[in-house]
Enzyme design. Sequence first.
Site, PDB file in Angstrom:
ATOM      1  CG  HIS A  41      -5.477   3.225   0.858  1.00 23.20           C
ATOM      2  ND1 HIS A  41      -4.986   1.975   0.571  1.00 23.20           N
ATOM      3  CD2 HIS A  41      -6.777   3.200   0.499  1.00 23.20           C
ATOM      4  CE1 HIS A  41      -5.935   1.226   0.041  1.00 23.20           C
ATOM      5  NE2 HIS A  41      -7.033   1.946  -0.014  1.00 23.20           N
TER       6      HIS A  41
ATOM      7  CG  ASP B 167      -2.293   0.575   0.923  1.00 18.52           C
ATOM      8  OD1 ASP B 167      -2.350   1.800   0.763  1.00 18.52           O
ATOM      9  OD2 ASP B 167      -3.299  -0.164   0.861  1.00 18.52           O
TER      10      ASP B 167
ATOM     11  CB  SER C  56      -9.644  -0.476   0.092  1.00 20.06           C
ATOM     12  OG  SER C  56      -8.912  -0.104  -1.033  1.00 20.06           O
TER      13      SER C  56
END
Length: 465
Positions: A100, A65, A258
Amino acid sequence: MGFSRALRGLGGAALAGALVVAGAPAAHADQARDAQWAIGSSGYEAATAVWPHSTGKGVTVAVIDSGVRATQVDLRGQVLQGTDFAFGGNGQSDHSPECHGTAMASLIAAHGHGPGGQDGIMGLAPGAKILPIGVGRGVAGQGTNYVPQAIRYAVDHGAKVISISLAAAAPAPDEQAAVAYAERHNVVVVAGSGNDGSTTDMYPASDPGVIKVGAVDKTGNVWSGSNAGGVVVAAPGVDIVHDSCGSDTEMSKGSGTSDATAYVAAIAALYRSTHPDLTQGQIVNYIVKTAILPKGLTAPDSHYGYGIASPDLKMAVTPGPASGPLPQASAAAGSGSGAGDNSSASPGATNTTASGSGSSSSSSGMMIVLGGLAAVVVIVVIVIIVVRSRRGGGGGGGTGGGGGAEPGYPTYPQGPQGYPQQAPQGYQPPTGQYGQQPPNPYGGGGQPYPPQPGQGQGYGGGQGR
């Protein structure tokens, strides 16, 4: 390759109201825990049905990520030293404007904080460890697709589960070979289906052997943005509260595949901890067999796959074949630096692209090498024969100018300086299971292979993560 698309993009209208807590005191942290419906009574009922049986202890989950804020209060002690291919360092900093990577890591392995860990975010597998692997900021048009290198790094550094909450319209060079590398080394790979609300195949989720994940809300209905087609399982992905990275106590909320991917990765960690002797394929089988398919549907459903992934630690599941129920990636689909079994990609390394042909067997690469060596040997022998022939027939007291081959050796037409005009053809690698352009193993339209310029991995674009 530029970043182009994401499973998490809190942009536009989706950004409004996204932040739940910023610099949150304990009272707000309790509120956040109450808002975690996926692990509560509306979801997995983790405190009573999951954690008494498994917390994922002893399992390392790689989060490919934007990096992970290791100092986040709910993640302290959970984040190992990893790497960052885009920025350098150990992966313990989050470079995404949307935090994220930190958000995904918290859904997997956050342990909360405060007395008894009752405050803040709790992951579904709080006993697992996170291996952070940074691959960029997730800004459209920036960066290189480091996912294949990241997968290999995760495998080489002890991960048993790889969580990839990223999506691209085409696979990166060597991506399928990297997935095959993970499969050969007994590592489960999980990725999101995409947030377009379409049937477009996104990668790496559509690579063979990857658990492709869709998103559902607390009522079990499919999220409107969840891509369909080839989904293996669905998981909670709507109004998900998680940790953020603006401070060590910041939290946020969002929706997308996600989040669903992170939850399925956590389930894989729970099962790997409980059943350490099962192969990665058998763990995939366990996830498929314990999934809950809504009534009236037939598996595999285009949106739900085999159902909503549900950690059932008490259900007895027949392990099945070691390879599991999914198609396996082709080890010869691509090759490049770090392709060997003992490889470890370094930050900033770039894989080179090889032929897309090959078989599904991990030995096909060796066959090609041996075939190439055999061709070289044949050519060398031919050259020796020709040279010796010229020396024996026309170099001294022989009667002919052209000379002849020695008995027992084949004769080839002579070219300049005695070399044959046409030597025998070397080994030709066979066309493999996927051929020059691997089809989507689950059906659907598919995308160009290899990827076109400008198509890459990222988080931006679309609503949700």
